[in-house]
Scaffold this active site. Structure first.
Site, PDB file in Angstrom:
ATOM      1  N   ASN A 111      -2.099  -4.022   2.177  1.00  0.00           N
ATOM      2  CA  ASN A 111      -0.826  -3.392   1.819  1.00  0.00           C
ATOM      3  C   ASN A 111       0.240  -3.618   2.901  1.00  0.00           C
ATOM      4  OD1 ASN A 111       1.155  -1.610   0.472  1.00  0.00           O
ATOM      5  ND2 ASN A 111      -0.624  -1.096  -0.764  1.00  0.00           N
ATOM      6  N   ARG A 112       1.308  -2.802   2.857  1.00  0.00           N
ATOM      7  CA  ARG A 112       2.525  -3.147   3.605  1.00  0.00           C
ATOM      8  C   ARG A 112       2.687  -2.388   4.918  1.00  0.00           C
ATOM      9  NH1 ARG A 112       3.146  -3.559  -1.644  1.00  0.00           N
ATOM     10  NH2 ARG A 112       4.115  -5.465  -2.418  1.00  0.00           N
ATOM     11  N   HIS A 137      -0.503  -7.443   3.400  1.00  0.00           N
ATOM     12  CA  HIS A 137      -1.879  -7.930   3.303  1.00  0.00           C
ATOM     13  C   HIS A 137      -2.316  -8.811   4.476  1.00  0.00           C
ATOM     14  CE1 HIS A 137      -2.267  -5.972  -0.426  1.00  0.00           C
ATOM     15  NE2 HIS A 137      -1.920  -6.916  -1.258  1.00  0.00           N
ATOM     16  N   HIS A 211      -9.389  -7.283  -3.370  1.00  0.00           N
ATOM     17  CA  HIS A 211      -8.250  -7.538  -4.249  1.00  0.00           C
ATOM     18  C   HIS A 211      -8.619  -8.259  -5.545  1.00  0.00           C
ATOM     19  CE1 HIS A 211      -4.022  -7.984  -5.171  1.00  0.00           C
ATOM     20  NE2 HIS A 211      -3.681  -7.420  -4.029  1.00  0.00           N
ATOM     21  N   TYR A 213      -8.687  -8.824  -9.474  1.00  0.00           N
ATOM     22  CA  TYR A 213      -7.891  -8.455 -10.651  1.00  0.00           C
ATOM     23  C   TYR A 213      -8.875  -8.368 -11.815  1.00  0.00           C
ATOM     24  CZ  TYR A 213      -3.475 -10.092  -8.437  1.00  0.00           C
ATOM     25  OH  TYR A 213      -2.392 -10.303  -7.627  1.00  0.00           O
ATOM     26  N   ASP A 283       2.468  -0.062  -9.006  1.00  0.00           N
ATOM     27  CA  ASP A 283       2.112  -0.749  -7.757  1.00  0.00           C
ATOM     28  C   ASP A 283       2.217   0.308  -6.659  1.00  0.00           C
ATOM     29  OD1 ASP A 283       1.563  -2.546  -5.784  1.00  0.00           O
ATOM     30  OD2 ASP A 283       3.202  -3.941  -6.260  1.00  0.00           O
ATOM     31  N   GLN A 320      -4.662   1.701  -4.195  1.00  0.00           N
ATOM     32  CA  GLN A 320      -3.467   1.076  -4.748  1.00  0.00           C
ATOM     33  C   GLN A 320      -3.799   0.651  -6.167  1.00  0.00           C
ATOM     34  OE1 GLN A 320      -0.696   0.782  -2.893  1.00  0.00           O
ATOM     35  NE2 GLN A 320       0.630  -0.599  -4.053  1.00  0.00           N
ATOM     36  N   GLU A 348      -7.267  -1.079  -5.293  1.00  0.00           N
ATOM     37  CA  GLU A 348      -7.532  -1.459  -3.905  1.00  0.00           C
ATOM     38  C   GLU A 348      -7.712  -0.208  -3.053  1.00  0.00           C
ATOM     39  OE1 GLU A 348      -4.076  -4.079  -2.914  1.00  0.00           O
ATOM     40  OE2 GLU A 348      -3.801  -4.028  -5.066  1.00  0.00           O
TER      41      GLU A 348
HETATM   42  C1  GLA Z   1      -0.790  -5.652  -3.905  1.00  0.00           C
HETATM   43  C2  GLA Z   1       0.620  -5.265  -3.692  1.00  0.00           C
HETATM   44  C3  GLA Z   1       1.462  -5.858  -4.758  1.00  0.00           C
HETATM   45  C4  GLA Z   1       1.312  -7.348  -4.779  1.00  0.00           C
HETATM   46  C5  GLA Z   1      -0.125  -7.705  -4.940  1.00  0.00           C
HETATM   47  C6  GLA Z   1      -0.316  -9.197  -4.847  1.00  0.00           C
HETATM   48  O1  GLA Z   1      -1.353  -5.021  -4.934  1.00  0.00           O
HETATM   49  O2  GLA Z   1       0.792  -3.868  -3.626  1.00  0.00           O
HETATM   50  O3  GLA Z   1       2.796  -5.515  -4.565  1.00  0.00           O
HETATM   51  O4  GLA Z   1       1.779  -7.889  -3.582  1.00  0.00           O
HETATM   52  O5  GLA Z   1      -0.902  -7.068  -3.973  1.00  0.00           O
HETATM   53  O6  GLA Z   1       0.578  -9.907  -5.633  1.00  0.00           O
END
Ligand code: GLA
Length: 384
Positions: A111-112, A137, A211, A213, A283, A320, A348
């Site tokens: 994350n950020r 990430h 991560h 999907y 998100d 997340q 996540e």
């Molecule tokens: C995470 C982030 C999203 C995006 C995905 C990858 O889930 O929170 O904003 O960046 O990874 O695309």
């Protein structure tokens, strides 16, 4: 003469083996098993391998040691038919050039981090700005685009793969040399368990996550909007337009973020809601209930069309939920399918985003020499 007797010995020995061994029939191959194959070669010549873990019921997960990525996951539907429920790429090139983080372990910081900057013990550290002006990430390569050491662990019931990566002091701007091990275990209960342990030689921050999907229909041309989702969370950490948390909590009651009961993801995703606008959908980090550092069930996903159920268990304080909003039909995935908007969802497990700049948020993401970072997160599959 000598050659002749060696040859005779070999023939007799071979005959002996044949007589003593039952005929190996592929259909009765002992399970569980781990199969290793060459997956591809990096530009510098290093080889990347795939490891397929198969349990006694045939459920199988294939993991590569590039990015520690889960590249496929075959689980049964309600009729027992196995199919792949994760997005990914057909070849190594896809993972090397990826901007989607399909299936990988992200880190050091999942994350950020706002403006890619944080302070630790009086020093200021600067990370790459790879998401607008923020760090996402782990940086440009992070843990998702590096080669890990792989060690298959044969176990009579639960085949496993231990992956280890040593991230050098200063890599991606983070201090300290970190050694992270991630063990994927495919249990007899159709659970993909991910256990992390990390150490450092200098104070640093560590918050890795997984991560994948998921698309439980196994048909990635379908969206995940009809999947039903439960997240055991009374609050989210709301974000600004750049998806950096404001530092507050937002109660989910009477909002599109109330997933305390199984609810279709598509039901409220287009609601007139500022948080959904900022995220282009979901998100967001959910503040998980019952956090006490032990593993508990935190989320469930159900796809009525296939009957597949995914339950998520973790010891982490947050998760997340990302509804695949950045997928826009330009990424070519497995079998040549171009993944459209919202055709996969991520859950996540993590400490809260931007925690290094939010001292009020516990637990601390700081890791010091002598301490061990630990996380256990499981994705468990069943049907109903
Ligand atoms: C995470 C982030 C999203 C995006 C995905 C990858 O889930 O929170 O904003 O960046 O990874 O695309």
């Amino acid at each position: 003469m000598k050659t002749f007797s060696i040859l005779c010995f070999m023939i007799i020995a071979a005959a002996g083996i044949t007589a003593a061994q039952p005929v190996t029939d592929k259909r009765t191959m002992p399970h569980p098993a781990i199969e290793e194959k060459l997956f591809g070669k990096l530009r510098d010549g290093r080889e990347v391998f795939s490891f397929t873990l198969t349990n006694a019921s045939g459920t199988r997960a294939t993991i590569i040691n590039f990015g520690a990525a889960v590249v496929s996951l075959y689980v049964p539907d309600r009729n027992g038919k196995l199919a792949d429920v994760v997005l990914g790429y057909d070849s190594l090139d896809g993972y090397v050039n990826s901007t989607t983080y399909f299936g990988v372990i992200v880190g050091r910081y999942g994350n950020r981090i706002a403006k890619g900057t944080f302070e630790l013990e009086g020093n200021t550290y600067h990370l790459a700005h790879n998401d607008g002006e923020n760090s996402l990430h782990g940086g440009v390569k992070g843990f998702g685009k590096v080669l890990w050491d792989a060690q298959p662990i044969e176990d009579s019931n639960n085949p496993a793969l231990k992956l280890t990566y040593v991230s050098k002091d200063g890599e991606e701007g983070y201090p300290g040399t970190v050694t992270l091990s991630v063990t994927y275990t495919l249990t007899a209960q159709n659970e993909l368990r991910i256990e992390y342990t990390g150490t450092t030689d200098e104070p640093t921050i560590l918050n890795p996550t997984h991560h994948s999907y998921f698309n439980l229909t196994s048909d990635p041309t379908k969206t995940i909007l009809d999947h039903e989702l439960m997240i055991d969370a009374d609050a989210i950490t709301p974000v600004d337009a750049a998806l950096i948390p404001t530092g507050k909590f937002l109660d989910v009651t009477n909002t599109p973020f109330d997933f305390r009961k199984l609810t279709k993801i598509g039901l409220r995703i287009n609601a007139n809601n500022e948080q959904l606008k900022f995220g282009r959908g979901y998100d967001h980090n959910f503040v998980l209930n019952h956090y006490n550092k032990s593993v508990r069930k935190v989320a469930e996903v159900y796809d009525a069309s296939s009957g597949r159920v995914l339950e998520v268990f973790t010891d982490q304080p947050g998760i997340q939920f990302y509804s695949g909003n950045f997928l826009n039909g330009t990424v070519k995935g497995k079998n040549g399918v171009f993944y459209q908007h919202r055709t996969g969802l991520c859950l996540e497990a993590q400490c809260f985003p931007d925690s290094p700049n939010k001292p009020q948020w516990l637990p601390s993401v700081t890791l010091r020499p002598g301490e061990t970072y630990r996380q256990t997160t499981s994705y468990k599959f069943s049907t109903k």
